[in-house]
Design a protein around this motif. Structure first.
Motif, mmCIF file in Angstrom:
data_model
loop_
_atom_site.group_PDB
_atom_site.id
_atom_site.type_symbol
_atom_site.label_atom_id
_atom_site.label_comp_id
_atom_site.label_asym_id
_atom_site.label_seq_id
_atom_site.Cartn_x
_atom_site.Cartn_y
_atom_site.Cartn_z
ATOM 1 N N UNK A 56 0.809 -1.214 0.000
ATOM 2 C CA UNK A 56 0.000 0.000 0.000
ATOM 3 C C UNK A 56 0.845 1.268 0.000
ATOM 4 N N UNK A 57 1.887 1.247 0.820
ATOM 5 C CA UNK A 57 2.785 2.413 0.884
ATOM 6 C C UNK A 57 3.413 2.703 -0.473
ATOM 7 N N UNK A 58 3.871 1.648 -1.123
ATOM 8 C CA UNK A 58 4.580 1.845 -2.383
ATOM 9 C C UNK A 58 3.619 2.279 -3.482
ATOM 10 N N UNK A 59 2.442 1.658 -3.527
ATOM 11 C CA UNK A 59 1.492 2.061 -4.572
ATOM 12 C C UNK A 59 1.006 3.490 -4.367
ATOM 13 N N UNK A 60 0.809 3.859 -3.110
ATOM 14 C CA UNK A 60 0.237 5.178 -2.857
ATOM 15 C C UNK A 60 1.255 6.294 -3.013
ATOM 16 N N UNK A 61 2.491 6.026 -2.591
ATOM 17 C CA UNK A 61 3.436 7.141 -2.486
ATOM 18 C C UNK A 61 4.749 6.941 -3.223
ATOM 19 N N UNK A 62 5.070 5.724 -3.630
ATOM 20 C CA UNK A 62 6.381 5.427 -4.240
ATOM 21 C C UNK A 62 7.536 5.841 -3.343
ATOM 22 N N UNK A 63 7.291 5.970 -2.068
ATOM 23 C CA UNK A 63 8.357 6.432 -1.176
ATOM 24 C C UNK A 63 9.355 5.315 -0.925
ATOM 25 N N UNK A 204 -7.468 0.388 0.706
ATOM 26 C CA UNK A 204 -7.685 1.608 -0.060
ATOM 27 C C UNK A 204 -6.618 1.861 -1.114
ATOM 28 N N UNK A 205 -5.375 1.562 -0.782
ATOM 29 C CA UNK A 205 -4.266 1.931 -1.668
ATOM 30 C C UNK A 205 -3.658 0.743 -2.400
ATOM 31 N N UNK A 206 -3.931 -0.469 -1.932
ATOM 32 C CA UNK A 206 -3.452 -1.652 -2.646
ATOM 33 C C UNK A 206 -4.660 -2.587 -2.827
#
Lengths: 290, 290, 290, 290
Positions: A56-63, A204-206
């Motif tokens: 989710x973190x990577x899909x949402x923010x690419x951080x 929500x994000x993944x």
């Protein structure tokens, strides 16, 4: 007719306990709480989140997660999975906990245990996993670094004070893309990134948990329903809430071993006698913690 | 007068269960089984062995663990600690298990699950953690690589078939140093290294668990004794075997946090109400698995 | 006017070496090869892929990585990053290598080193990182498990034998979604999943490397261009290909520390004298491997 | 007659560089510096210390590493091995560095980069790996927690200010056992534990590196001597200091693969042509960093 309770809001174990111990005289039918199966709580919650939080973190923010400071609020099964994922990806993880046993577990894994107040202004990523409300308040958010990422993978969107954020005077919401919003405070002109509007970020994000771990959860439900159906006339189950019998919990696991190429060892008769465990299981007592 | 049962032979959970559930009418006094405290079973067994297994291996053999293939028989708390230590030190770990749930847990950590027969001739290091008997038999030993290391950190020395080894026709025992023996088979002229004569290798070859983890275990015992003493006239405890009450288990953990610099979060009143958990704990239901 | 060579196809070090050592008499201008900067090769290739490989896998397939067997072909910087990511996510990783030094490095991390032929029918996920051609051939693919995932994060799409696959008699391509195809063999009716049509999967299926690691790479390029511009009349650089001077490589790193909250130690004068290293660096000789 | 330079004091790369680049006109014979072989510096220094640092700590102090805060001064090969071992054992690791590239590498592994002054009063374990002098001074020691452990695995005993400690007015030395001393400061009555009198703790408190990694180092020396002997009349080597030729460095690794069950992949002719690398190696250019 069978009722199966699927309960996924982590951290609410007390309510489950109340249900399983209370006299459910008003329950019309027997029920099985599969959320407390080992192959649900220790798999879906732990391994599922270990996968879907970074997803989710990577899909949402690419951080880039490596090198960042991450705060994980709560170190139950969900928190353990999230903290493990973040640590393995190269973040430095700080855990917040109310429970001293879980706190000591975090320490044993090399994680720092601090309060949110201690860590709020140095962290880059915040994840709530508590199952409680009002964990990250708007006052915390105002003290965060610019572009700190806030997400919830615990239960409802009230782990994060979305109401406080939305009604903060002069706050500006900039939607980066669906489920990824930057909120800018007027006084500091500094912003935070909120994922999935404070709701479960892996959904929500993944795409939520991967199918293998959901297969464990769904197998629990199906096996519970089959058990209730099979025993519907036997009187084995009263109108109460039960946990899945241990041998069925083990069956869920056994059904998933072949896919991963595992080969189980068989107890021999003399070994079975020696430790008083049936050859076919169940292999552990009800209270065993895995 | 208080009796406290300290039980350290992992894998024997069924007997413990029998004791806690059985009618101990013949028990003269109430007792608390502290082995099943979280701060014992999940700390001493898991983190203790994670420390003392490599310690024992290194002191006894000076063998480089990185690059080696290690078989861990059993993936309970002790096996989990041992497998984690060996993996982290750079070994490739193969787990043997009878319990499909524990087997699936091993797989989720990237460990291979095989039978001893599958792995016997490729592994360099063997560790038994099962709490059962006759895990590694002399017939296994004869198929092992030259100088394979065999050790037990589970319970009695019957996890390893020491009797079969000692009585094997023509076998030759060469004591490298105390607690480290090389046994040579006459037919192959190939030898294996047996640690601590098959008894607990962390005690035989190292100094056991480190003091911090033993402090958790001993604090359990002391707190249990204090509890039984305090309640000796109250009727709270009948002549049965109990587990340590959750709030005391949590107290054991809380007493060890300061040393590690941890700072706990406090529940607020409204949060306490929301999840129906007292501000001072206990924070988890009895069946919670940690 | 400055030329900067940015070379990103890992594994082709020999060609780079040829360039840096050859007499580039035909080169019209001096050039700096920033691919061999530490802050490029050891960051972009290693940490970038450690991030973007699982990102690509998850976005393309939603597959659970934990419990799976993964083959990583090549254990250079890219392979090291990929293997680390997969291992940390709970996969069991098998490495294939031609270089005995890299193979021994893999072993030291607990990874198994096998040939592709050894592992082809037991693995779930295949990743090529070699910079060479014809690593996974159509004959390998036919022996794979149903729905094995094949991806390339090395260099061109010829690491995977896409031509052999596309021209295999009777093969059927089913596009699951863009960049994710299932290819079904007519004889076995078994299929494999190919990501990004064999091209770089982190670019095809995810968004490439995260910005932090790309910032290191781009800073290399900019600093190299500034250096060439500044020295354009000084004669410092002839019409050859150079690597970035060490002190500039260190400057790239230094520029990225603040974002991550790091605090560097300063050499004292007497320490500087003692080890014959200038206080302001460069701190390592050119050949240092990090 | 052959001279082989074995140099083990990590961090002193500049001097090595001076030697390899300088005109050693006064050298009577050719020499090979095997310290800079990959199979020495990246194996002995990194994997050796990853093994022998926790070994030394455990034998000397029996301290539980999990949960502790550890400071590793220096993040070269030795520091990387030490930090990895401590992190894996469950410590929280803080790195001190002068070199921004190494500092950034530490951050990418989730380690905190601070100065010694920042961390001195919160850490439980200190390890110096710098190859420089005067890293931990007596003034630092006085600010440490009671029973903080100080050890050096870098080079000489001057990384730790033993002179300052020994001559501190009123300081009291209590020898716990050989190589493990507690030093008590008169003003605070607080003490620190110094291992191996500030000398290399893995040698002083344990048995040094394990034989497998030393075998790599010694094979380097033997192969270097054989090479110099074989080429003694060929003029291949002048009276300078060389690094071991790459193909011999690779040979050292290859000789150690069989013991660990590895199977190398062979380049095919067309692959060899494609990447301009000989089938038999060397597989990497001299500057490759591994």
């Amino acid at each position: 007719m069978a009722l199966v309770v699927e309960k996924t809001t982590s951290g609410r174990e007390y309510k489950v306990k109340d249900m399983t111990q209370a006299d459910f005289g008003h329950l019309e039918i027997p029920a099985i709480n599969v959320n407390d199966s080992v192959t649900k709580s220790k798999f879906d919650n732990l391994y599922g989140c270990r996968h879907s939080l970074p997803d989710g973190l990577m899909r949402a923010t690419d951080v880039m997660i490596a090198g960042k400071v991450a705060v994980v609020a709560g170190y139950g099964d969900v928190g353990k999975g999230c903290a493990a994922a973040l640590k393995q990806a190269g973040a430095r993880v700080i855990v917040t906990e109310i429970d001293p046993i879980c706190a000591l577990q975090a320490l044993m894994e090399g994680l720092q245990v601090q309060t949110l107040e201690d860590a709020v202004s140095e962290a880059d990523i915040f994840v709530t996993t508590t199952g409680n409300k009002d964990i990250i308040m708007v006052d915390h958010m105002r003290k965060m670094k610019n572009n700190a990422i806030i997400s919830n993978i615990g239960h409802f969107d009230n782990e994060i004070d979305m109401h406080g954020l939305e009604t903060y005077p002069g706050v500006k919401r900039i939607t980066i893309k669906p489920q990824t919003d930057r909120w800018v405070f007027p006084d500091t002109n500094s912003g935070i990134i909120v994922l999935a509007e404070g709701r479960l970020m892996n959904l929500g994000c993944a795409t939520g948990h991967p199918s293998f771990v959901m297969s464990c959860s769904f197998t629990n439900q199906v096996i519970a329903q089959l058990e209730l159906w099979k025993e519907k006339g036997s009187g084995k189950y009263e109108k109460k809430v039960y946990v899945l019998p241990k041998h069925l919990d083990e069956k869920v696991a056994a059904l998933h071993l072949g896919k991963l190429g595992a080969r189980l060892t068989k107890l021999r008769k003399d070994q079975s006698d020696y430790i008083s465990i049936p050859i076919e299981g169940p292999y552990k007592p009800a209270h065993y913690r895995y």
